[in-house]
Motif scaffolding. Sequence first.
Motif, PDB file in Angstrom:
ATOM      1  N   UNK A 198       0.842  -1.187   0.000  1.00  0.00           N
ATOM      2  CA  UNK A 198       0.000   0.000   0.000  1.00  0.00           C
ATOM      3  C   UNK A 198       0.875   1.234   0.000  1.00  0.00           C
ATOM      4  N   UNK A 199       0.785   2.036  -1.069  1.00  0.00           N
ATOM      5  CA  UNK A 199       1.567   3.264  -1.201  1.00  0.00           C
ATOM      6  C   UNK A 199       0.686   4.452  -0.869  1.00  0.00           C
ATOM      7  N   UNK A 200       1.146   5.256   0.077  1.00  0.00           N
ATOM      8  CA  UNK A 200       0.345   6.373   0.537  1.00  0.00           C
ATOM      9  C   UNK A 200       1.088   7.680   0.393  1.00  0.00           C
ATOM     10  N   UNK A 201       0.330   8.774   0.649  1.00  0.00           N
ATOM     11  CA  UNK A 201       0.927  10.091   0.736  1.00  0.00           C
ATOM     12  C   UNK A 201       1.547  10.246   2.111  1.00  0.00           C
ATOM     13  N   UNK A 202       1.267  11.312   2.817  1.00  0.00           N
ATOM     14  CA  UNK A 202       2.007  11.598   4.034  1.00  0.00           C
ATOM     15  C   UNK A 202       1.272  11.291   5.334  1.00  0.00           C
ATOM     16  N   UNK A 203      -0.015  11.068   5.287  1.00  0.00           N
ATOM     17  CA  UNK A 203      -0.722  10.944   6.544  1.00  0.00           C
ATOM     18  C   UNK A 203      -2.018  10.175   6.397  1.00  0.00           C
ATOM     19  N   UNK A 204      -2.836  10.165   7.451  1.00  0.00           N
ATOM     20  CA  UNK A 204      -4.210   9.675   7.458  1.00  0.00           C
ATOM     21  C   UNK A 204      -4.338   8.160   7.377  1.00  0.00           C
ATOM     22  N   UNK A 205      -3.297   7.433   7.542  1.00  0.00           N
ATOM     23  CA  UNK A 205      -3.463   5.994   7.364  1.00  0.00           C
ATOM     24  C   UNK A 205      -2.857   5.146   8.483  1.00  0.00           C
ATOM     25  N   UNK A 206      -2.513   5.783   9.606  1.00  0.00           N
ATOM     26  CA  UNK A 206      -1.959   5.024  10.730  1.00  0.00           C
ATOM     27  C   UNK A 206      -2.913   3.925  11.184  1.00  0.00           C
ATOM     28  N   UNK A 207      -4.201   4.240  11.241  1.00  0.00           N
ATOM     29  CA  UNK A 207      -5.182   3.250  11.682  1.00  0.00           C
ATOM     30  C   UNK A 207      -5.217   2.050  10.739  1.00  0.00           C
ATOM     31  N   UNK A 208      -5.065   2.304   9.446  1.00  0.00           N
ATOM     32  CA  UNK A 208      -5.049   1.204   8.485  1.00  0.00           C
ATOM     33  C   UNK A 208      -3.844   0.299   8.705  1.00  0.00           C
ATOM     34  N   UNK A 209      -2.694   0.895   8.989  1.00  0.00           N
ATOM     35  CA  UNK A 209      -1.501   0.082   9.209  1.00  0.00           C
ATOM     36  C   UNK A 209      -1.676  -0.814  10.426  1.00  0.00           C
TER      37      UNK A 209
ATOM     38  N   UNK B  69      -4.344  -3.696   9.350  1.00  0.00           N
ATOM     39  CA  UNK B  69      -4.068  -4.611   8.243  1.00  0.00           C
ATOM     40  C   UNK B  69      -2.590  -4.958   8.071  1.00  0.00           C
ATOM     41  N   UNK B  70      -1.780  -4.666   9.057  1.00  0.00           N
ATOM     42  CA  UNK B  70      -0.337  -4.925   8.929  1.00  0.00           C
ATOM     43  C   UNK B  70      -0.019  -6.409   8.776  1.00  0.00           C
ATOM     44  N   UNK B  71      -0.934  -7.281   9.208  1.00  0.00           N
ATOM     45  CA  UNK B  71      -0.657  -8.713   9.087  1.00  0.00           C
ATOM     46  C   UNK B  71      -0.890  -9.237   7.677  1.00  0.00           C
ATOM     47  N   UNK B  72      -1.593  -8.464   6.838  1.00  0.00           N
ATOM     48  CA  UNK B  72      -1.868  -8.944   5.477  1.00  0.00           C
ATOM     49  C   UNK B  72      -1.301  -8.029   4.398  1.00  0.00           C
ATOM     50  N   UNK B  73      -0.828  -6.839   4.781  1.00  0.00           N
ATOM     51  CA  UNK B  73      -0.332  -5.882   3.777  1.00  0.00           C
ATOM     52  C   UNK B  73       0.870  -5.119   4.313  1.00  0.00           C
TER      53      UNK B  73
ATOM     54  N   UNK C 276     -11.012  -2.154   0.085  1.00  0.00           N
ATOM     55  CA  UNK C 276     -10.219  -3.125  -0.681  1.00  0.00           C
ATOM     56  C   UNK C 276      -9.500  -4.082   0.246  1.00  0.00           C
ATOM     57  N   UNK C 277      -8.884  -3.558   1.290  1.00  0.00           N
ATOM     58  CA  UNK C 277      -8.133  -4.383   2.236  1.00  0.00           C
ATOM     59  C   UNK C 277      -9.052  -5.327   3.017  1.00  0.00           C
TER      60      UNK C 277
ATOM     61  N   UNK D 258      -8.762  -9.242   2.943  1.00  0.00           N
ATOM     62  CA  UNK D 258      -8.578  -9.945   4.222  1.00  0.00           C
ATOM     63  C   UNK D 258      -9.694 -10.946   4.466  1.00  0.00           C
ATOM     64  N   UNK D 259     -10.816 -10.755   3.751  1.00  0.00           N
ATOM     65  CA  UNK D 259     -11.950 -11.672   3.914  1.00  0.00           C
ATOM     66  C   UNK D 259     -12.900 -11.281   5.015  1.00  0.00           C
ATOM     67  N   UNK D 260     -12.911 -10.004   5.360  1.00  0.00           N
ATOM     68  CA  UNK D 260     -13.818  -9.537   6.413  1.00  0.00           C
ATOM     69  C   UNK D 260     -15.219  -9.282   5.849  1.00  0.00           C
TER      70      UNK D 260
END
Length: 241
Positions: A119-130, A133-137, A234-235, A239-241
Motif C-alpha cells: 500500500x503506497x500512501x501520501x504523508x498521513x491519514x493511514x496510521x489506523x489502516x496500518x 491490516x499490517x498482518x496482510x499488507x 479493498x483491504x 482480508x476476507x472480512x
Amino acid sequence: MSASRVVRYALVPVQLLLLILFNVLLTLVSFMPHWMEEDLRKAILPFLPVGSKSDVTFYGVVDHRYFWPRMMTMFEITLREIMMTAEEGCKAPNTRLLRLSDGSECRILDLAKPARPLFMSGLEKFRQLTECFSEVADFVTIYINEAHPTDGWAIKGTVEIAKHKSLDERVSAAKKMLELQSVGSAVLIDPLSDESRKAYNATLERLYIIMDGVIVYKGAQGPYGYKMSEVEAWLKKYKGE
C-alpha cells in the motif's frame, strides 16, 4: 497506446479550459467583500476533503497573489495525468527511491512481498489502516516534492518549507514531517529527478495498492480523490472480512 490514454489526450483542451475558468473563479472569490466570501466558505465547507476544512486552507487556496503558481500546479497535474505510466491492472513502475532511515537506494517493488499487497500512501491519514491490516499488507510512504512551498503556491498556516533545491533539503523536510506526525510506515524519498511523482502523478497526494508487481488499486488525484475509505474497503475484501 491504450484507449484510456487516447481519451485522456483528447480531453486535454477541455480540461485546460476548465482549469483556467476555475482558477479565475478562485481569484475572483478573493476580491469579494469579506461577508460574501465567508458565506461562500460556509457553503462549500461540507464538500472540502478531510484535512482541508479550515479557514486557513480556504483563504490560502483562493489567495489572488498565487494565481500563477496555482495555475501552473494545476496544469502540471493535468498533463502528468496523461503522461504517467502507472495504470491500474498494469505492471507498476519500479521507480528509484532512497530510504529515509539510512539513505540507501532501493526500488518500490523491493518492498513488495509475493502474494501480499503493498500500500503506497501520501504523508498521513493511514496510521489506523496500518494497525488494522499490517498482518496482510505492507505500507510505505513516499515523500515527494513540497505541495505548497513558500516560494510557490504557498498557503498560510501550513508548514513553511521552500522548494527542495537539493536532496539534503528534501531529506530534512521529510524528517520535519515525521517530527510533526508519525506516519506508521516505512518512509522513502523521491530523488530530485521526481521519478516516482511523475510516474505515479502523485502531486498533491495519491493512494496506490500494488500486488505481485501489478497496480490493483489506483486512487484518484488528491486531495479530493484521496479516499482512505476505498483503500480500507479493498483491504477488508482482501482480508476476507
